[in-house]
Motif scaffolding. Structure first.
Motif, PDB file in Angstrom:
ATOM      1  N   GLU A 169       0.822  -1.221   0.000  1.00  8.12           N
ATOM      2  CA  GLU A 169       0.000   0.000   0.000  1.00  8.12           C
ATOM      3  C   GLU A 169       0.856   1.271   0.000  1.00  8.12           C
ATOM      4  O   GLU A 169       0.502   2.270   0.605  1.00  8.12           O
ATOM      5  CB  GLU A 169      -0.939  -0.004   1.213  1.00  8.12           C
ATOM      6  CG  GLU A 169      -1.691  -1.290   1.448  1.00  8.12           C
ATOM      7  CD  GLU A 169      -2.695  -1.625   0.344  1.00  8.12           C
ATOM      8  OE1 GLU A 169      -3.143  -0.711  -0.349  1.00  8.12           O
ATOM      9  OE2 GLU A 169      -2.992  -2.819   0.182  1.00  8.12           O
ATOM     10  N   SER A 189      -1.733  -4.827   4.569  1.00  8.74           N
ATOM     11  CA  SER A 189      -3.029  -5.388   4.172  1.00  8.74           C
ATOM     12  C   SER A 189      -2.761  -6.778   3.617  1.00  8.74           C
ATOM     13  O   SER A 189      -1.621  -7.101   3.286  1.00  8.74           O
ATOM     14  CB  SER A 189      -3.704  -4.515   3.120  1.00  8.74           C
ATOM     15  OG  SER A 189      -3.205  -4.838   1.837  1.00  8.74           O
ATOM     16  N   LYS A 194      -4.759 -12.231  -0.739  1.00  8.20           N
ATOM     17  CA  LYS A 194      -6.184 -12.505  -0.988  1.00  8.20           C
ATOM     18  C   LYS A 194      -6.443 -12.599  -2.487  1.00  8.20           C
ATOM     19  O   LYS A 194      -7.252 -13.399  -2.940  1.00  8.20           O
ATOM     20  CB  LYS A 194      -7.096 -11.489  -0.276  1.00  8.20           C
ATOM     21  CG  LYS A 194      -7.038 -10.061  -0.770  1.00  8.20           C
ATOM     22  CD  LYS A 194      -8.108  -9.188  -0.089  1.00  8.20           C
ATOM     23  CE  LYS A 194      -8.010  -7.746  -0.523  1.00  8.20           C
ATOM     24  NZ  LYS A 194      -9.134  -6.918  -0.139  1.00  8.20           N
ATOM     25  N   ARG A 212      -0.150   0.039   9.987  1.00  7.30           N
ATOM     26  CA  ARG A 212       0.132   1.254   9.220  1.00  7.30           C
ATOM     27  C   ARG A 212       1.058   2.153  10.025  1.00  7.30           C
ATOM     28  O   ARG A 212       0.725   2.545  11.153  1.00  7.30           O
ATOM     29  CB  ARG A 212      -1.170   2.009   8.923  1.00  7.30           C
ATOM     30  CG  ARG A 212      -2.224   1.159   8.194  1.00  7.30           C
ATOM     31  CD  ARG A 212      -1.835   0.960   6.746  1.00  7.30           C
ATOM     32  NE  ARG A 212      -2.681  -0.011   6.056  1.00  7.30           N
ATOM     33  CZ  ARG A 212      -3.596   0.288   5.144  1.00  7.30           C
ATOM     34  NH1 ARG A 212      -3.818   1.549   4.843  1.00  7.30           N
ATOM     35  NH2 ARG A 212      -4.270  -0.653   4.542  1.00  7.30           N
ATOM     36  N   HIS A 221      -7.469   7.071  12.948  1.00  9.65           N
ATOM     37  CA  HIS A 221      -6.336   6.251  12.504  1.00  9.65           C
ATOM     38  C   HIS A 221      -5.694   5.518  13.674  1.00  9.65           C
ATOM     39  O   HIS A 221      -5.460   6.114  14.723  1.00  9.65           O
ATOM     40  CB  HIS A 221      -5.258   7.123  11.849  1.00  9.65           C
ATOM     41  CG  HIS A 221      -5.638   7.621  10.501  1.00  9.65           C
ATOM     42  ND1 HIS A 221      -6.298   8.813  10.318  1.00  9.65           N
ATOM     43  CD2 HIS A 221      -5.465   7.084   9.269  1.00  9.65           C
ATOM     44  CE1 HIS A 221      -6.513   8.990   9.026  1.00  9.65           C
ATOM     45  NE2 HIS A 221      -6.023   7.960   8.373  1.00  9.65           N
ATOM     46  N   ALA A 225      -4.876  -1.776  13.023  1.00 11.10           N
ATOM     47  CA  ALA A 225      -6.341  -1.776  12.910  1.00 11.10           C
ATOM     48  C   ALA A 225      -6.780  -3.166  12.458  1.00 11.10           C
ATOM     49  O   ALA A 225      -5.938  -4.001  12.123  1.00 11.10           O
ATOM     50  CB  ALA A 225      -6.779  -0.727  11.892  1.00 11.10           C
ATOM     51  N   ASP A 229     -11.401  -7.995   4.825  1.00  8.64           N
ATOM     52  CA  ASP A 229     -11.011  -8.013   3.416  1.00  8.64           C
ATOM     53  C   ASP A 229     -11.800  -9.066   2.661  1.00  8.64           C
ATOM     54  O   ASP A 229     -12.005 -10.171   3.163  1.00  8.64           O
ATOM     55  CB  ASP A 229      -9.517  -8.326   3.298  1.00  8.64           C
ATOM     56  CG  ASP A 229      -8.692  -7.060   3.429  1.00  8.64           C
ATOM     57  OD1 ASP A 229      -8.300  -6.724   4.556  1.00  8.64           O
ATOM     58  OD2 ASP A 229      -8.474  -6.410   2.384  1.00  8.64           O
ATOM     59  N   TYR A 331      -2.019  -2.328  -7.964  1.00  5.80           N
ATOM     60  CA  TYR A 331      -2.870  -3.488  -8.282  1.00  5.80           C
ATOM     61  C   TYR A 331      -4.265  -3.091  -8.756  1.00  5.80           C
ATOM     62  O   TYR A 331      -5.072  -3.931  -9.143  1.00  5.80           O
ATOM     63  CB  TYR A 331      -2.973  -4.416  -7.068  1.00  5.80           C
ATOM     64  CG  TYR A 331      -3.404  -3.727  -5.784  1.00  5.80           C
ATOM     65  CD1 TYR A 331      -4.736  -3.391  -5.563  1.00  5.80           C
ATOM     66  CD2 TYR A 331      -2.467  -3.399  -4.799  1.00  5.80           C
ATOM     67  CE1 TYR A 331      -5.122  -2.753  -4.401  1.00  5.80           C
ATOM     68  CE2 TYR A 331      -2.854  -2.761  -3.626  1.00  5.80           C
ATOM     69  CZ  TYR A 331      -4.178  -2.444  -3.430  1.00  5.80           C
ATOM     70  OH  TYR A 331      -4.568  -1.799  -2.293  1.00  5.80           O
ATOM     71  N   GLU A 353     -14.108   7.553   5.766  1.00  3.86           N
ATOM     72  CA  GLU A 353     -13.898   6.470   4.804  1.00  3.86           C
ATOM     73  C   GLU A 353     -13.978   5.142   5.552  1.00  3.86           C
ATOM     74  O   GLU A 353     -13.223   4.909   6.493  1.00  3.86           O
ATOM     75  CB  GLU A 353     -12.520   6.625   4.157  1.00  3.86           C
ATOM     76  CG  GLU A 353     -12.199   5.500   3.194  1.00  3.86           C
ATOM     77  CD  GLU A 353     -10.704   5.389   2.885  1.00  3.86           C
ATOM     78  OE1 GLU A 353     -10.039   6.435   2.686  1.00  3.86           O
ATOM     79  OE2 GLU A 353     -10.200   4.252   2.879  1.00  3.86           O
ATOM     80  N   ALA A 355     -14.329   1.977   3.725  1.00  2.00           N
ATOM     81  CA  ALA A 355     -13.752   0.880   2.943  1.00  2.00           C
ATOM     82  C   ALA A 355     -13.206   1.420   1.641  1.00  2.00           C
ATOM     83  O   ALA A 355     -13.602   2.501   1.190  1.00  2.00           O
ATOM     84  CB  ALA A 355     -14.829  -0.161   2.642  1.00  2.00           C
ATOM     85  N   ARG A 360      -9.044  -5.449  -9.919  1.00  2.00           N
ATOM     86  CA  ARG A 360      -7.586  -5.605  -9.889  1.00  2.00           C
ATOM     87  C   ARG A 360      -7.032  -5.836 -11.284  1.00  2.00           C
ATOM     88  O   ARG A 360      -7.749  -6.333 -12.178  1.00  2.00           O
ATOM     89  CB  ARG A 360      -7.187  -6.794  -9.018  1.00  2.00           C
ATOM     90  CG  ARG A 360      -7.991  -6.994  -7.765  1.00  2.00           C
ATOM     91  CD  ARG A 360      -7.977  -5.789  -6.864  1.00  2.00           C
ATOM     92  NE  ARG A 360      -8.603  -6.115  -5.577  1.00  2.00           N
ATOM     93  CZ  ARG A 360      -8.782  -5.261  -4.605  1.00  2.00           C
ATOM     94  NH1 ARG A 360      -8.461  -3.983  -4.767  1.00  2.00           N
ATOM     95  NH2 ARG A 360      -9.314  -5.630  -3.473  1.00  2.00           N
ATOM     96  N   GLY A 397     -12.195  -6.708  -5.252  1.00  2.00           N
ATOM     97  CA  GLY A 397     -12.442  -6.892  -3.816  1.00  2.00           C
ATOM     98  C   GLY A 397     -12.408  -5.568  -3.073  1.00  2.00           C
ATOM     99  O   GLY A 397     -12.333  -4.495  -3.676  1.00  2.00           O
ATOM    100  N   GLY A 399     -11.419  -3.718   1.106  1.00  2.00           N
ATOM    101  CA  GLY A 399     -10.982  -3.785   2.502  1.00  2.00           C
ATOM    102  C   GLY A 399     -11.838  -2.810   3.297  1.00  2.00           C
ATOM    103  O   GLY A 399     -11.951  -1.632   2.939  1.00  2.00           O
ATOM    104  N   GLY A 401     -12.625  -1.195   7.063  1.00  2.00           N
ATOM    105  CA  GLY A 401     -12.028  -1.012   8.389  1.00  2.00           C
ATOM    106  C   GLY A 401     -13.033  -1.358   9.486  1.00  2.00           C
ATOM    107  O   GLY A 401     -14.042  -0.669   9.642  1.00  2.00           O
TER     108      GLY A 401
END
Ligand code: AMO
Length: 430
Positions: A169, A189, A194, A212, A221, A225, A229, A331, A353, A355, A360, A397, A399, A401
């Protein structure tokens, strides 16, 4: 050690022998009658000691137990509609399993709360607060709803390594560590794993930690976390958004129906998403910002101030879609015919935010090109690229939080309130 939990008392017959356990929350002494409230992991239990019915010796002992001591109480269940669960316990024996040696630095069962920092320093005690219990019950139910949803949709639950060799990331935000004689990192991540697992299992999900290293000092933040996913073979971002919005409805419904008492305690009711959630393009977001005299050139990321404006204008749940490609990791797939854009989305709740996800890149040559464009060396991703030779399906897909989701479900403004032991720039203990 116990025969009944607090919650079981609602179903017992009056007059039976019970052995309950918990922590002394309060003691109300009215001279000839003494009410002791103990809390266990499921709620409260009223222990009632009456002169004439209970021995003087036991009453005297009960009067002097320090709050928060861990107790085991044996006695008889007696119906009393004013007691929690409609049943009180008339004790014959009280055992102090662990005597509290000192009073907590604040009143856990009422009164003014000290700063979050002070509470986090003794988090295990802080989590005895009724509101904290409600938050973590909702967190637990959320996880249950997520698992039920994915299993029902044919996803397989997986776990991927958290000690990894390469960033996914963006290089700046990694925690390095020494892995025997090599440098390794904590996973930002489960992204690449995955994706690979769709080749074997079609649809997978993982609920696990992400790390992170951004030194963010915000209310949303954490350095560690939990991310939910999901990755789906033979899918693109539009179909994945449908899965995500249905997941959101399922989770909110589970909380609205299954956590009524907890929501009452928190005096909060999460908003149920209306489907389909609005899909707002990144370009449209720039227009909305312009309308509020906030000019943002195409290609720049939306910052906290921008999101605040968008949250005010759009409200509720919405997707921001079709982000500039340059803002997205390697990706993420470029949009067909509009290579400056990407097939990507963020799920927002107001200005938060929740997700992000997208289609991909499943073509190996394009993925290598995208790596190079982002200044990354394809050779470092050799192990990942290798599997693309064996039938990597088109896939997409997201992710999500978990901690941020629980903030929305419980109405908390600070992510630390919904995390048992938060980790941030300043905090590595307890
Ligand atoms: P992203 O980096 O946007 O995407 O992370 C996905 C979601 O995880 C949550 N999150 C965080 N929560 C608390 N503290 C943090 N420091 C933090 N960082 C992220 C947010 C965010 O929306 N691999 C992609 C996802 C994908 O494309 O499948 C990813 O990691 O809620």
């Amino acid at each position: 050690m116990r025969t009944h939990r607090s919650v079981d008392l609602q179903d017992v017959e009056e007059g039976i022998k019970v052995k309950v356990a918990g922590w002394l929350a309060s003691c109300r002494d009215q001279g000839s009658i003494l009410f002791i409230i103990i809390r266990d992991g499921w709620g409260e239990i009223q222990i009632t000691l009456r002169k004439g019915e209970t021995s003087e010796k036991l009453m005297e002992k009960a009067r002097h137990i320090p709050p928060h001591s861990a107790l085991v109480v044996e006695g008889i269940a007696r119906r009393d509609l004013r007691a929690p669960w409609g049943m009180e316990v008339v004790p014959s024996r009280i055992t102090i399993a662990s005597r509290a040696r000192r009073a907590p630095p604040f009143n856990v069962y009422g009164g003014d709360l000290p700063s979050l920092d002070k509470r986090l320093d003794v988090r295990a005690v802080d989590l005895r607060r009724v509101k904290a219990q409600a938050i973590f019950k909702i967190r637990h139910l959320t996880l249950q709803a997520i698992r039920e949803f994915f299993v029902g949709e044919g996803f397989l639950e997986v776990q991927t390594p958290k000690i990894i060799a390469t960033a996914t990331e963006g290089g700046a935000a990694l925690f390095p560590l020494l892995y025997f004689d090599k440098e390794a990192f904590l996973a930002q991540s489960p992204q690449l794993y995955k994706e690979q697992l769709t080749m074997a299992f079609d649809r997978v999900f993982e609920i696990g930690p992400i790390f992170r290293a951004e030194p963010s000092r915000t209310l949303r933040h954490l350095s560690e976390a939990i991310s939910v996913d999901a990755e789906i073979a033979f899918a693109e971002y539009k179909s994945v958004m449908k899965v995500l919005e249905e997941l959101m409805v399922r989770v909110v419904d589970k909380i609205l129906n299954g956590a009524r008492r907890e929501l009452e305690i928190l005096n909060y009711k999460p908003e149920r998403p209306k489907l389909p959630m609005p899909r707002i393009t990144y370009r449209r977001c720039l227009e909305i910002l312009k309308g509020r005299n906030s000019n943002k050139p195409f290609g720049e990321d939306l910052d906290a101030t921008d999101l605040k404006i968008l949250g005010e204008e759009l409200g509720g749940y919405y997707f921001i879609i079709d982000w500039p490609l340059r803002l997205k990791p390697f990706y993420i797939k470029p949009s067909r015919g509009r290579s400056e854009l990407s097939e990507s989305f963020d799920l927002m709740y107001r200005d938060l935010e929740l997700a992000s996800g997208g289609t991909r890149v499943h073509n190996k040559r394009l993925l290598m090109k995208r790596l190079r464009e982002q200044g990354l060396e394809p050779k470092s991703f050799g192990h990942h690229l290798k599997v693309f030779d064996y039938g990597m399906p088109p896939h997409a897909g997201f992710g999500l939080g978990l901690d941020r989701l629980v903030m929305v479900l419980t109405g908390q403004g600070n992510i630390r309130e919904v995390t048992a032991y938060p980790r941030d720039v300043r905090r590595l203990t307890p």
